[in-house]
Write a protein that holds these residues in place. Structure first.
Motif, mmCIF file in Angstrom:
data_model
loop_
_atom_site.group_PDB
_atom_site.id
_atom_site.type_symbol
_atom_site.label_atom_id
_atom_site.label_comp_id
_atom_site.label_asym_id
_atom_site.label_seq_id
_atom_site.Cartn_x
_atom_site.Cartn_y
_atom_site.Cartn_z
ATOM 1 N N ILE A 52 0.989 -1.048 -0.071
ATOM 2 C CA ILE A 52 0.086 -0.034 0.009
ATOM 3 C C ILE A 52 0.922 1.267 -0.039
ATOM 4 O O ILE A 52 1.607 1.718 0.802
ATOM 5 C CB ILE A 52 -0.986 0.074 1.379
ATOM 6 N N GLN B 101 -3.121 0.422 -3.617
ATOM 7 C CA GLN B 101 -2.467 -1.030 -3.830
ATOM 8 C C GLN B 101 -1.934 -1.323 -4.923
ATOM 9 O O GLN B 101 -2.013 -1.027 -6.108
ATOM 10 C CB GLN B 101 -3.924 -1.763 -3.829
ATOM 11 N N PRO C 146 0.783 0.605 5.291
ATOM 12 C CA PRO C 146 0.750 1.889 4.675
ATOM 13 C C PRO C 146 2.198 2.825 4.442
ATOM 14 O O PRO C 146 2.566 2.955 5.623
ATOM 15 C CB PRO C 146 -0.262 2.784 5.167
#
Length: 169
Positions: free
Chosen positions: A4, A9, A68
């Motif tokens: 991510i 994605q 992330p």
């Protein structure tokens, strides 16, 4: 592997020995993150993982699967710059600009660390809930990010303008 990056994605087949820096630059074409020393000494490769700053050259990409990752490209764009990006422009915080992406990502992570009370080598009160970013505190916390062309004063001014409260200065 699933990554991510900047809210997007990415499913990639990678060599498990590939650094996060090389994945970002070579596989995702996110070249804002720079390869400086490739030894973790200059900070040009600094990115944010779950809001914390890391040197992408020292990290294996596989360590950050499903976490992330934010690069300089994910902080703002030409239409809406991040507040720190605007401050770098206003305070002349760059000359060649090579270190700028790492400086900006590092400063954002550094400000979050201070807000959580994470001490540095010069923090005097180790139990503060929030560390005030004094001149010395800010310089110490940013010491892992080098600027070789002399824009350091502008960088510090930009960070102070963005993250230091008036009553703390």
């Amino acid at each position: 592997m699933h990554f991510i990056v900047n809210g997007l994605q990415h499913d990639l087949l990678l060599d498990t020995r590939m650094s996060l820096l090389d994945m970002l630059r070579e596989r995702l074409a996110l070249t804002g993150t720079k390869k400086g020393c490739n030894q973790g000494a200059c900070g040009a490769c600094t990115v944010l993982v779950e809001g914390e700053r890391i040197n992408a050259c020292l990290a294996l990409a596989v360590q950050y699967e499903n976490r992330p990752i934010t690069t300089i490209e994910g902080l703002g764009d030409a239409e809406e710059l991040h507040a720190l990006q605007r401050a770098f422009i206003a305070h002349d915080g760059f000359q060649c600009g090579y270190c700028t992406p790492g400086q900006i990502c590092s400063a954002i992570g550094m400000a979050r660390e201070a807000a959580r009370g994470v001490p540095s080598a010069v923090t005097t009160d180790l139990v503060m809930e929030e560390v005030e970013l004094s001149h010395d505190e800010l310089r110490e916390r940013m010491s892992g990010n080098l600027c070789r062309c002399g824009a350091h004063n502008g960088i510090v001014e930009a960070i102070q303008a963005t993250f230091v409260r008036e009553d703390a200065a």
